[in-house]
Scaffold this motif. Structure first.
Motif, PDB file in Angstrom:
ATOM      1  N   THR A 172       0.927  -1.268  -0.100  1.00  0.00           N
ATOM      2  CA  THR A 172       0.000  -0.044   0.004  1.00  0.00           C
ATOM      3  C   THR A 172       0.800   1.293   0.079  1.00  0.00           C
ATOM      4  N   SER A 173       2.216   1.194   0.476  1.00  0.00           N
ATOM      5  CA  SER A 173       2.847   2.332   0.676  1.00  0.00           C
ATOM      6  C   SER A 173       3.797   2.541  -0.585  1.00  0.00           C
ATOM      7  N   ALA A 174       4.205   1.508  -1.108  1.00  0.00           N
ATOM      8  CA  ALA A 174       5.291   1.458  -2.200  1.00  0.00           C
ATOM      9  C   ALA A 174       5.020   2.498  -3.277  1.00  0.00           C
ATOM     10  N   LYS A 175       3.692   2.517  -3.697  1.00  0.00           N
ATOM     11  CA  LYS A 175       3.417   3.555  -4.703  1.00  0.00           C
ATOM     12  C   LYS A 175       3.386   4.866  -4.364  1.00  0.00           C
ATOM     13  N   ASN A 176       4.069   5.337  -3.067  1.00  0.00           N
ATOM     14  CA  ASN A 176       3.625   6.921  -2.533  1.00  0.00           C
ATOM     15  C   ASN A 176       4.873   7.232  -2.282  1.00  0.00           C
ATOM     16  N   ASP A 177       4.992   8.712  -2.765  1.00  0.00           N
ATOM     17  CA  ASP A 177       6.355   9.057  -2.368  1.00  0.00           C
ATOM     18  C   ASP A 177       6.509   9.329  -0.764  1.00  0.00           C
ATOM     19  N   LYS A 178       5.459   9.442  -0.262  1.00  0.00           N
ATOM     20  CA  LYS A 178       5.403   9.728   1.140  1.00  0.00           C
ATOM     21  C   LYS A 178       5.023   8.508   1.857  1.00  0.00           C
ATOM     22  N   PRO A 179       5.462   7.614   2.598  1.00  0.00           N
ATOM     23  CA  PRO A 179       4.847   6.611   3.051  1.00  0.00           C
ATOM     24  C   PRO A 179       3.820   6.883   4.030  1.00  0.00           C
ATOM     25  N   GLY A 180       2.712   6.122   4.247  1.00  0.00           N
ATOM     26  CA  GLY A 180       1.571   6.530   5.188  1.00  0.00           C
ATOM     27  C   GLY A 180       0.386   5.872   4.955  1.00  0.00           C
ATOM     28  N   TYR A 181      -0.665   6.367   5.336  1.00  0.00           N
ATOM     29  CA  TYR A 181      -1.896   5.706   5.191  1.00  0.00           C
ATOM     30  C   TYR A 181      -2.734   6.429   4.131  1.00  0.00           C
ATOM     31  N   ASP A 182      -3.578   5.926   3.244  1.00  0.00           N
ATOM     32  CA  ASP A 182      -4.323   6.363   2.368  1.00  0.00           C
ATOM     33  C   ASP A 182      -5.763   7.328   2.650  1.00  0.00           C
ATOM     34  N   ILE A 183      -6.174   6.799   3.915  1.00  0.00           N
ATOM     35  CA  ILE A 183      -7.197   7.317   4.491  1.00  0.00           C
ATOM     36  C   ILE A 183      -6.965   7.483   6.176  1.00  0.00           C
ATOM     37  N   VAL A 184      -7.429   8.679   6.848  1.00  0.00           N
ATOM     38  CA  VAL A 184      -7.599   8.829   8.245  1.00  0.00           C
ATOM     39  C   VAL A 184      -8.516   9.072   8.573  1.00  0.00           C
ATOM     40  N   ILE A 185      -9.295   8.462   9.789  1.00  0.00           N
ATOM     41  CA  ILE A 185     -10.777   8.718  10.294  1.00  0.00           C
ATOM     42  C   ILE A 185     -10.560   9.289  11.440  1.00  0.00           C
ATOM     43  N   LEU A 186     -11.291  10.370  11.656  1.00  0.00           N
ATOM     44  CA  LEU A 186     -11.598  10.895  13.122  1.00  0.00           C
ATOM     45  C   LEU A 186     -13.136  11.101  13.258  1.00  0.00           C
ATOM     46  N   SER A 187     -13.449  10.407  14.238  1.00  0.00           N
ATOM     47  CA  SER A 187     -14.940  10.144  14.685  1.00  0.00           C
ATOM     48  C   SER A 187     -15.280  10.744  15.958  1.00  0.00           C
ATOM     49  N   ASP A 188     -15.822  11.947  16.052  1.00  0.00           N
ATOM     50  CA  ASP A 188     -16.158  12.589  17.389  1.00  0.00           C
ATOM     51  C   ASP A 188     -14.915  13.115  18.281  1.00  0.00           C
ATOM     52  N   LEU A 189     -14.013  13.433  17.549  1.00  0.00           N
ATOM     53  CA  LEU A 189     -12.764  14.103  18.371  1.00  0.00           C
ATOM     54  C   LEU A 189     -12.804  15.519  18.228  1.00  0.00           C
ATOM     55  N   LEU A 190     -13.588  16.284  17.629  1.00  0.00           N
ATOM     56  CA  LEU A 190     -12.952  17.754  17.548  1.00  0.00           C
ATOM     57  C   LEU A 190     -13.658  18.361  18.735  1.00  0.00           C
ATOM     58  N   HIS A 191     -14.458  17.729  19.621  1.00  0.00           N
ATOM     59  CA  HIS A 191     -14.613  18.376  20.925  1.00  0.00           C
ATOM     60  C   HIS A 191     -13.237  18.705  21.673  1.00  0.00           C
ATOM     61  N   PHE A 192     -12.392  17.974  21.701  1.00  0.00           N
ATOM     62  CA  PHE A 192     -11.063  18.247  22.341  1.00  0.00           C
ATOM     63  C   PHE A 192     -10.443  19.444  21.777  1.00  0.00           C
ATOM     64  N   HIS A 193     -11.128  20.752  21.852  1.00  0.00           N
ATOM     65  CA  HIS A 193     -10.624  21.722  21.433  1.00  0.00           C
ATOM     66  C   HIS A 193      -9.057  22.120  21.530  1.00  0.00           C
ATOM     67  N   GLY A 194      -8.471  21.755  22.615  1.00  0.00           N
ATOM     68  CA  GLY A 194      -7.147  22.165  22.957  1.00  0.00           C
ATOM     69  C   GLY A 194      -6.103  21.199  22.160  1.00  0.00           C
ATOM     70  N   SER A 195      -6.731  20.224  21.530  1.00  0.00           N
ATOM     71  CA  SER A 195      -6.070  18.901  20.955  1.00  0.00           C
ATOM     72  C   SER A 195      -5.883  19.393  19.480  1.00  0.00           C
ATOM     73  N   HIS A 196      -6.839  20.208  18.914  1.00  0.00           N
ATOM     74  CA  HIS A 196      -6.760  20.397  17.589  1.00  0.00           C
ATOM     75  C   HIS A 196      -5.408  20.415  16.635  1.00  0.00           C
ATOM     76  N   GLY A 197      -4.383  21.155  17.389  1.00  0.00           N
ATOM     77  CA  GLY A 197      -2.976  21.095  16.955  1.00  0.00           C
ATOM     78  C   GLY A 197      -2.485  19.918  16.431  1.00  0.00           C
ATOM     79  N   VAL A 198      -2.479  19.129  17.784  1.00  0.00           N
ATOM     80  CA  VAL A 198      -1.859  17.642  17.636  1.00  0.00           C
ATOM     81  C   VAL A 198      -2.478  16.856  16.963  1.00  0.00           C
ATOM     82  N   LEU A 199      -3.628  17.020  16.706  1.00  0.00           N
ATOM     83  CA  LEU A 199      -4.453  16.332  15.819  1.00  0.00           C
ATOM     84  C   LEU A 199      -4.078  16.485  14.315  1.00  0.00           C
ATOM     85  N   ILE A 200      -4.137  17.632  13.892  1.00  0.00           N
ATOM     86  CA  ILE A 200      -3.758  18.231  12.759  1.00  0.00           C
ATOM     87  C   ILE A 200      -2.140  17.780  12.373  1.00  0.00           C
TER      88      ILE A 200
END
Length: 281
Positions: free
Chosen positions: A163-191
């Protein structure tokens, strides 16, 4: 309201649902999956720090965004390319990720993560193992502890070469965040975690859902931080045809009317890298 306080978040969510708990049982059944909510910890342990406290309490509950994710997944509204890899941050009971591993058009790899607390992560691992028989045999699924904003090397090492060999930057194709935005002070680390984990291609996506008990200005703050970090987010707006629950799988303890109420109380965005967005049709 303190947007990082779990009791306040829970009270806000219950207000949207007529004061009734999101789930009344220790077991949540969605289609083939049977998911246990995380066991509660002592009050003293919950007060160790805000992040641990919030996750420990909120992982006890299956909030509306997870159900909305699940409905979109079973309806084919969560596009998954063959051979893709997916990581979920702050997965809680793990409904979206684990459901993705059961469908015919499944990703090649799913990694579910949550805060490395014994109760939270231990419960998530049990949910994975207890439902393994329902997963597609060609879908590799793993559960690991991860604290937002920390080094992602261990997570990137899990990405399968196919899954990663075809990408210049290794990583995941999709990231899921479900019901995490209420952690207002954590937005920076989530991003910052999304930046480090997401592949940098025209097909890379971030799927984000939040309950409307998360104030809109808090959600907008996350989106602005995401824009500054190089992402563009498009909100999925529900038309009149979406007022009813359209999932076909049985959801234990909730009828279609109750599910439609929870669905209506969710925001949903799809994010991508801004510098490759122009390549997308």
């Amino acid at each position: 309201m303190n947007n990082d306080d779990p009791e306040d978040i829970l009270n806000e969510s219950l207000a949207f649902l007529g004061g009734k708990p999101v789930v009344d049982d220790n077991i949540i059944n969605y289609g083939p999956l049977s998911l246990q909510i995380a066991p509660k910890t002592s009050a003293s342990n919950r007060k160790a720090n805000v992040y641990n406290k919030a996750n420990t309490l909120l992982a006890d509950h299956l909030f509306s965004p997870a159900l909305y994710f699940a409905e979109r997944i079973e309806r084919g509204l969560f596009p998954v390319r063959s051979g893709s890899s997916i990581v979920e941050l702050g997965a809680g009971s793990g409904l979206p990720s684990l459901l993705l591993a059961t469908i015919p058009n499944h990703p090649a790899q799913v990694v579910v993560t949550d805060y490395p607390d014994e109760n939270i992560l231990g419960n998530l691992k049990k949910n994975l193992e207890n439902n393994r028989r329902h997963f597609q045999s060609s879908c590799r699924i793993e559960c690991v502890g991860y604290e937002w904003g920390k080094d992602v090397s261990a997570l990137l090492e899990l990405v399968q070469p196919s899954t990663s060999a075809k990408n210049d930057k290794p990583g995941y194709d999709i990231v899921i965040l479900s019901d995490l935005l209420h952690f207002h002070g954590s937005h920076g680390v989530l991003i910052s975690s999304i930046q480090a984990l997401l592949t940098h291609t025209k097909d890379s996506r971030v799927h984000v859902s939040a309950g409307k008990y998360t104030h809109r200005n808090v959600c907008d703050d996350f989106l602005l931080k995401g824009h500054a970090a190089g992402f563009v987010f498009e909100e999925v707006l529900a038309g009149p045809e979406e007022v009813t629950w359209k999932g076909n799988m049985k959801v234990g303890g909730l009828d279609d009317e109750a599910l439609a109420l929870r669905k209506a109380n969710c925001y949903y965005w799809v994010g991508r890298w801004a510098d490759v967005a122009q390549e997308v049709n």
